[in-house]
Design a protein around this motif. Structure first.
Motif, mmCIF file in Angstrom:
data_model
loop_
_atom_site.group_PDB
_atom_site.id
_atom_site.type_symbol
_atom_site.label_atom_id
_atom_site.label_comp_id
_atom_site.label_asym_id
_atom_site.label_seq_id
_atom_site.Cartn_x
_atom_site.Cartn_y
_atom_site.Cartn_z
ATOM 1 N N ASP A 1 0.815 -1.213 0.000
ATOM 2 C CA ASP A 1 0.000 0.000 0.000
ATOM 3 C C ASP A 1 0.851 1.267 0.000
ATOM 4 O OD1 ASP A 1 -2.351 -1.458 0.053
ATOM 5 O OD2 ASP A 1 -2.555 -1.382 2.227
ATOM 6 N N ARG B 1 -6.271 -6.729 -1.133
ATOM 7 C CA ARG B 1 -7.149 -5.679 -1.629
ATOM 8 C C ARG B 1 -7.414 -5.894 -3.119
ATOM 9 N NH1 ARG B 1 -4.004 -1.752 -4.340
ATOM 10 N NH2 ARG B 1 -1.783 -1.720 -3.774
ATOM 11 N N LYS B 2 -8.550 -5.424 -3.558
ATOM 12 C CA LYS B 2 -8.938 -5.525 -4.958
ATOM 13 C C LYS B 2 -9.374 -4.158 -5.464
ATOM 14 C CE LYS B 2 -10.562 -10.330 -4.952
ATOM 15 N NZ LYS B 2 -11.713 -11.231 -5.245
ATOM 16 N N ASP B 3 -9.072 -3.907 -6.725
ATOM 17 C CA ASP B 3 -9.649 -2.752 -7.394
ATOM 18 C C ASP B 3 -10.244 -3.222 -8.708
ATOM 19 O OD1 ASP B 3 -7.500 -3.020 -9.203
ATOM 20 O OD2 ASP B 3 -6.264 -1.643 -8.050
ATOM 21 N N GLU B 4 -10.563 -2.296 -9.584
ATOM 22 C CA GLU B 4 -11.247 -2.677 -10.816
ATOM 23 C C GLU B 4 -10.368 -3.485 -11.761
ATOM 24 O OE1 GLU B 4 -12.662 0.873 -12.578
ATOM 25 O OE2 GLU B 4 -14.159 1.285 -11.026
ATOM 26 N N HIS C 1 -6.112 -7.799 -8.460
ATOM 27 C CA HIS C 1 -6.187 -8.261 -7.078
ATOM 28 C C HIS C 1 -4.758 -8.330 -6.547
ATOM 29 C CE1 HIS C 1 -7.090 -11.861 -4.181
ATOM 30 N NE2 HIS C 1 -6.884 -10.746 -3.528
#
Length: 418
Positions: A180, A333-336, A339
């Motif tokens: 992060d 965490r995942k976003d569009e 992963h």
């Protein structure tokens, strides 16, 4: 189409994909030269150019600045230096640093692979940061098929993920959630069939898998506040691994062939891919299953450095990270678009004898040896074997004095290195 014929074509396709993947890995090395060889120099240039941001919100970095500075890299003679000034988005300099910008990837492997004394081509120093290079999965030994009966180990059949970048930082304390804190590397673009693109990803394995190791600089105490060397390796999923995931999660999937001797390397990885996918599914809520994560440190010819036998025995020996939220911390965490999962390994709570061995190796051996770090999920049942490495990387003669201080890597905030 008959089921047997369909399965045969599918496994043949995996074998072809594996061969194509090897070719892509070789070509990717050249791509990394142009994209990543200047990472250390860019890092230094960006630090020195914060005060010269233009009104358009960009930092101008000249080609001369890429050749100087405390962390400027030694340019590879086969790479032409940038002919013109480069414009770097200000959000990179003012925001999170780029993953891998604290190290230099080593491409001249003929000297380093020999394991001999370091020379000017591959020795880490204050101008380059720690150097690293890709390593073959066959470097490390893992459990073979039938291990429960034979207790035999053999070289890993490759790895499921490719090492994209590495960071090595000198930190005043443990550095959690590294994934992060940095701009993660882009994944290699892979061509997929229309059928594959139309099918949703129904697996739990991440696109990017980050492993961070917190290596205490002293063997006293077990507090996270102690100074440490933080090693973060950023891995991207290989195309053949994704193909296996599509295969084992499809609705018409049958069990993979049981005759391991008849498998190609790609099909030999099927059980390992299935096990890792299960580990990713269960570990966030099952500490016992998370505790099957192992890392394997290895230094070739360790006894030739005059290291005592009780220390040398740790080389190549898998270490289980059993204690969730104590020695192992899992983040996801995942976003569009992707992963991301990170496994952080803290050696601070390890027994005194283990930390004493690590301290001796760091002070007396690391700077003149090749340190290979591999990661694997422990296979316990026959249908989970053979083990295959998740990923691995190799640090070239890593002197801890050459590591970038975290306060310089994260200069924008006083809390960044905490």
């Amino acid at each position: 189409m008959p089921l047997n014929e369909k399965k045969s074509r599918r496994w043949l396709g995996l074998g072809r994909l594996h061969k194509a993947g090897k070719r892509k890995t070789e070509s990717r090395a050249q791509q990394n030269r142009s994209n990543g060889m200047f990472s250390m120099a860019k890092f230094a240039a960006l630090r020195s150019s914060k005060s010269s941001l233009s009104e358009q919100g960009t930092a101008t970095v000249s080609s001369e600045s890429l050749k100087s500075g405390p962390y400027a890299t030694k340019m590879d003679p086969s790479i032409d230096p940038p002919a013109q000034e480069q414009s770097v988005p200000s959000e990179v300099s003012l925001g999170r640093p780029q993953a891998g910008s604290s190290t230099t990837q080593q491409f001249t492997t003929n000297e380093c692979l020999s394991g001999s004394e370091p020379d000017e081509h591959c020795e880490s120093d204050v101008s380059t940061g720690i150097r690293w290079q890709e390593a073959e999965g066959e470097t490390l030994m893992v459990r073979s098929a039938g291990y429960r009966r034979t207790s035999e180990k053999y070289p890993s059949a490759g790895a499921l993920y490719e090492c994209l970048q590495v960071d090595v930082l000198n930190c005043p304390q443990r550095l959690p959630r590294m994934s992060d804190r940095v701009e993660l590397p882009d994944l290699p673009l892979e061509e997929e069939s229309d059928e594959a693109e139309s099918r949703p990803e129904s697996w739990f394995a991440p696109d990017i898998f980050v492993v961070t190791i917190s290596l205490p600089m002293e063997c006293t105490g077990n507090e996270d506040e102690a100074p440490c060397l933080t090693i973060s390796a950023y891995f991207g999923m290989k195309a053949e691994t994704k193909a296996i995931l599509r295969q084992i999660t499809s609705s018409d999937d049958d069990q993979s062939p049981k005759d391991n001797s008849a498998r190609s390397e790609a099909s030999a990885q099927v059980n390992a891919v299935r096990l890792f996918n299960e580990w990713c599914r269960r570990s966030p809520s099952e500490p016992g299953f998370q505790g099957r994560f192992k890392f394997i440190p290895h230094i070739a010819n360790l006894t030739s450095f005059g290291v005592p036998g009780w220390v040398a025995k740790f080389s190549g020996k898998p270490v289980l990270i059993k204690r969730a939220n104590k020695t192992g911390f899992l983040y996801s965490r995942k976003d569009e678009s992707r992963h991301v999962m990170e496994m952080e390994v803290s050696l601070h709570p390890f027994p005194w004898v283990a930390k004493r061995a690590l301290e001796q190796l760091r002070k007396e051996v690391f700077h003149k040896a090749l340190l290979t770090l591999g990661f694997v999920i422990e296979a316990q049942e026959d249908d989970e074997l053979p083990e295959v490495l998740l990923g691995l990387t190799q640090l070239c003669y890593p002197d801890s004095e050459s590591a970038v201080p975290s306060k310089e890597f994260f200069p924008q905030s006083e809390d960044s290195a905490r």
